[in-house]
Design a protein around this motif. Sequence first.
Motif, PDB file in Angstrom:
ATOM      1  N   ARG A   1     -11.606  -6.660   1.829  1.00 43.32           N
ATOM      2  CA  ARG A   1     -12.323  -5.694   0.795  1.00 43.32           C
ATOM      3  C   ARG A   1     -13.871  -6.256   0.919  1.00 43.32           C
ATOM      4  NH1 ARG A   1     -15.885  -7.595  -3.447  1.00 43.32           N
ATOM      5  NH2 ARG A   1     -15.741  -5.982  -5.080  1.00 43.32           N
ATOM      6  N   ASN A   2     -14.107  -7.734   0.979  1.00 40.67           N
ATOM      7  CA  ASN A   2     -15.226  -8.252   1.077  1.00 40.67           C
ATOM      8  C   ASN A   2     -15.873  -7.960   2.316  1.00 40.67           C
ATOM      9  OD1 ASN A   2     -15.077  -9.443  -1.314  1.00 40.67           O
ATOM     10  ND2 ASN A   2     -14.426 -11.372  -0.804  1.00 40.67           N
ATOM     11  N   SER A   3     -15.163  -8.019   3.454  1.00 38.93           N
ATOM     12  CA  SER A   3     -15.799  -7.545   4.675  1.00 38.93           C
ATOM     13  C   SER A   3     -16.126  -6.289   4.535  1.00 38.93           C
ATOM     14  CB  SER A   3     -14.595  -7.883   5.871  1.00 38.93           C
ATOM     15  OG  SER A   3     -15.164  -7.575   7.259  1.00 38.93           O
ATOM     16  N   SER A   4     -15.452  -5.155   4.013  1.00 35.05           N
ATOM     17  CA  SER A   4     -15.820  -3.904   4.131  1.00 35.05           C
ATOM     18  C   SER A   4     -16.998  -3.683   3.337  1.00 35.05           C
ATOM     19  CB  SER A   4     -14.779  -3.152   3.562  1.00 35.05           C
ATOM     20  OG  SER A   4     -15.240  -1.755   3.456  1.00 35.05           O
ATOM     21  N   ARG A   5     -17.209  -4.191   2.109  1.00 34.83           N
ATOM     22  CA  ARG A   5     -18.408  -4.257   1.357  1.00 34.83           C
ATOM     23  C   ARG A   5     -19.554  -4.711   1.762  1.00 34.83           C
ATOM     24  NH1 ARG A   5     -19.855  -8.203  -3.132  1.00 34.83           N
ATOM     25  NH2 ARG A   5     -21.340  -6.864  -4.449  1.00 34.83           N
ATOM     26  N   ILE A   6     -19.204  -6.426   2.594  1.00 35.98           N
ATOM     27  CA  ILE A   6     -20.676  -6.960   3.190  1.00 35.98           C
ATOM     28  C   ILE A   6     -20.884  -6.062   4.624  1.00 35.98           C
ATOM     29  CG2 ILE A   6     -21.489  -9.083   3.733  1.00 35.98           C
ATOM     30  CD1 ILE A   6     -19.653 -10.050   1.350  1.00 35.98           C
ATOM     31  N   ASN A   7     -19.986  -6.127   5.359  1.00 32.98           N
ATOM     32  CA  ASN A   7     -20.254  -5.996   6.678  1.00 32.98           C
ATOM     33  C   ASN A   7     -20.048  -4.347   7.182  1.00 32.98           C
ATOM     34  OD1 ASN A   7     -20.755  -8.726   7.012  1.00 32.98           O
ATOM     35  ND2 ASN A   7     -18.514  -9.061   7.469  1.00 32.98           N
ATOM     36  N   GLY A   8     -19.321  -3.869   6.264  1.00 35.41           N
ATOM     37  CA  GLY A   8     -19.013  -2.548   6.537  1.00 35.41           C
ATOM     38  C   GLY A   8     -17.921  -2.439   7.800  1.00 35.41           C
ATOM     39  N   ALA A   9     -16.921  -3.458   7.802  1.00 37.08           N
ATOM     40  CA  ALA A   9     -15.958  -3.610   8.792  1.00 37.08           C
ATOM     41  C   ALA A   9     -14.766  -3.941   8.303  1.00 37.08           C
ATOM     42  CB  ALA A   9     -16.387  -4.804   9.662  1.00 37.08           C
ATOM     43  N   LEU A  10     -13.658  -3.241   8.777  1.00 37.32           N
ATOM     44  CA  LEU A  10     -12.228  -3.286   8.221  1.00 37.32           C
ATOM     45  C   LEU A  10     -11.436  -3.422   9.305  1.00 37.32           C
ATOM     46  CD1 LEU A  10     -10.957  -3.125   5.444  1.00 37.32           C
ATOM     47  CD2 LEU A  10     -10.917  -0.822   5.647  1.00 37.32           C
ATOM     48  N   MET A  11     -10.458  -4.334   9.111  1.00 39.41           N
ATOM     49  CA  MET A  11      -9.399  -4.776  10.163  1.00 39.41           C
ATOM     50  C   MET A  11      -8.149  -3.607   9.937  1.00 39.41           C
ATOM     51  SD  MET A  11      -8.201  -8.290  10.941  1.00 39.41           S
ATOM     52  CE  MET A  11      -9.263  -9.558  11.386  1.00 39.41           C
ATOM     53  N   VAL A  12      -7.766  -3.213  11.332  1.00 39.38           N
ATOM     54  CA  VAL A  12      -6.481  -2.176  10.931  1.00 39.38           C
ATOM     55  C   VAL A  12      -5.368  -3.218  10.175  1.00 39.38           C
ATOM     56  CG1 VAL A  12      -7.186  -0.652  12.732  1.00 39.38           C
ATOM     57  CG2 VAL A  12      -5.557  -2.536  13.176  1.00 39.38           C
ATOM     58  N   PRO A  13      -4.506  -2.359   9.310  1.00 39.38           N
ATOM     59  CA  PRO A  13      -3.472  -3.189   8.620  1.00 39.38           C
ATOM     60  C   PRO A  13      -2.604  -4.018   9.673  1.00 39.38           C
ATOM     61  CG  PRO A  13      -3.802  -1.149   7.590  1.00 39.38           C
ATOM     62  CD  PRO A  13      -4.419  -1.096   8.821  1.00 39.38           C
ATOM     63  N   SER A  14      -2.328  -3.475  10.592  1.00 40.38           N
ATOM     64  CA  SER A  14      -1.287  -4.139  11.725  1.00 40.38           C
ATOM     65  C   SER A  14      -1.821  -5.459  12.039  1.00 40.38           C
ATOM     66  CB  SER A  14      -0.839  -3.296  12.884  1.00 40.38           C
ATOM     67  OG  SER A  14      -1.949  -3.048  13.567  1.00 40.38           O
ATOM     68  N   LEU A  15      -3.272  -5.421  12.199  1.00 41.73           N
ATOM     69  CA  LEU A  15      -3.900  -6.990  12.667  1.00 41.73           C
ATOM     70  C   LEU A  15      -3.840  -7.788  11.464  1.00 41.73           C
ATOM     71  CD1 LEU A  15      -6.698  -5.498  15.063  1.00 41.73           C
ATOM     72  CD2 LEU A  15      -4.766  -6.669  15.766  1.00 41.73           C
ATOM     73  N   VAL A  16      -4.020  -7.416  10.347  1.00 45.48           N
ATOM     74  CA  VAL A  16      -4.169  -8.050   9.198  1.00 45.48           C
ATOM     75  C   VAL A  16      -2.744  -8.995   8.930  1.00 45.48           C
ATOM     76  CG1 VAL A  16      -4.289  -8.338   6.665  1.00 45.48           C
ATOM     77  CG2 VAL A  16      -5.994  -6.937   8.015  1.00 45.48           C
ATOM     78  N   VAL A  17      -1.727  -7.787   9.299  1.00 46.96           N
ATOM     79  CA  VAL A  17      -0.293  -8.442   9.319  1.00 46.96           C
ATOM     80  C   VAL A  17       0.140  -9.470   9.936  1.00 46.96           C
ATOM     81  CG1 VAL A  17       2.168  -7.623   9.263  1.00 46.96           C
ATOM     82  CG2 VAL A  17       0.714  -6.337   7.772  1.00 46.96           C
ATOM     83  N   GLN A  18      -0.407  -9.307  11.254  1.00 44.80           N
ATOM     84  CA  GLN A  18      -0.274 -10.341  12.274  1.00 44.80           C
ATOM     85  C   GLN A  18      -0.912 -11.814  11.765  1.00 44.80           C
ATOM     86  OE1 GLN A  18      -1.959  -8.878  15.974  1.00 44.80           O
ATOM     87  NE2 GLN A  18      -0.229  -7.407  16.198  1.00 44.80           N
ATOM     88  N   LYS A  19      -1.886 -11.773  11.144  1.00 40.89           N
ATOM     89  CA  LYS A  19      -2.813 -12.762  10.674  1.00 40.89           C
ATOM     90  C   LYS A  19      -1.920 -13.542   9.603  1.00 40.89           C
ATOM     91  CE  LYS A  19      -7.030 -13.417  10.432  1.00 40.89           C
ATOM     92  NZ  LYS A  19      -8.427 -13.035   9.942  1.00 40.89           N
ATOM     93  N   ILE A  20      -1.289 -12.813   8.968  1.00 33.93           N
ATOM     94  CA  ILE A  20      -0.350 -13.242   7.537  1.00 33.93           C
ATOM     95  C   ILE A  20       0.804 -13.683   8.271  1.00 33.93           C
ATOM     96  CG2 ILE A  20       0.886 -12.486   5.663  1.00 33.93           C
ATOM     97  CD1 ILE A  20      -1.390 -10.250   5.195  1.00 33.93           C
ATOM     98  N   ILE A  21       1.278 -13.148   9.257  1.00 35.18           N
ATOM     99  CA  ILE A  21       2.711 -13.831   9.709  1.00 35.18           C
ATOM    100  C   ILE A  21       2.229 -15.111  10.235  1.00 35.18           C
ATOM    101  CG2 ILE A  21       4.398 -13.069  11.603  1.00 35.18           C
ATOM    102  CD1 ILE A  21       4.367 -10.285  10.524  1.00 35.18           C
ATOM    103  N   GLU A  22       1.465 -14.942  10.955  1.00 33.56           N
ATOM    104  CA  GLU A  22       1.267 -16.267  11.609  1.00 33.56           C
ATOM    105  C   GLU A  22       0.918 -17.352  10.757  1.00 33.56           C
ATOM    106  OE1 GLU A  22       1.193 -19.221  14.455  1.00 33.56           O
ATOM    107  OE2 GLU A  22       1.725 -17.053  14.799  1.00 33.56           O
TER     108      GLU A  22
END
Length: 144
Positions: free
Chosen positions: A94-115
Motif C-alpha cells: 500500500r505504501n509502495s503504491s502510494r509513494i512510488n506508484g509501484a505494486l508487486m503482483v500478489p504471487s510475488l508478495v506471497v513468495q516473500k511471505i512464504i520465505e
Amino acid sequence: MQNGMNTREKLYRIGCCTSNACCICENATETRPHLFFDCDYSKAIVSLIKYWCGACILMSGAMTGGYGNGGGKLKQHVFAIILNDCIYHIWAQRNSSRINGALMVPSLVVQKIIEEVRQRIKLKCNAKVSRQEEVWLAHVGIRL
C-alpha cells in the motif's frame, strides 16, 4: 492494528490527502477493513497463502487473536507469523503504491511471505514437535 494506521480515509479526514480512495484498487475508501479484508489485492494474497499452508486462516484473526484452525501451539504460532507477515506486506505494498506508484503482483508478495515465514520458524522453533506437526511443517516446506 488498533486503528493507528494512517489510512487515506484518516488522512483525508484531517486534510493531509486530496483523496480517500484505496491506494491499491482505487475502488473504495481506504479504511483498515477495506485494505485488509475487502480489497481484491489483499484477498488474492490471503487466498494464495491459504492454499500454501492448507489452513483456514482469517485476516480478521489478526484483530481478535484467533489465528485459524487448531492444531496445537506450534501451528497457532505459525499461523500468527503468517498473519503478521500478510499484514506487514499488504501495508508495505500500500505504501509502495502510494509513494512510488509501484505494486508487486500478489504471487510475488506471497513468495516473500512464504520465505520469511520459513526462515522465522527455522530460527525460532527449538521445541520438540509431534509427528503430525512435523508432517505439516514438511508440507509447507519447513524442515527443522
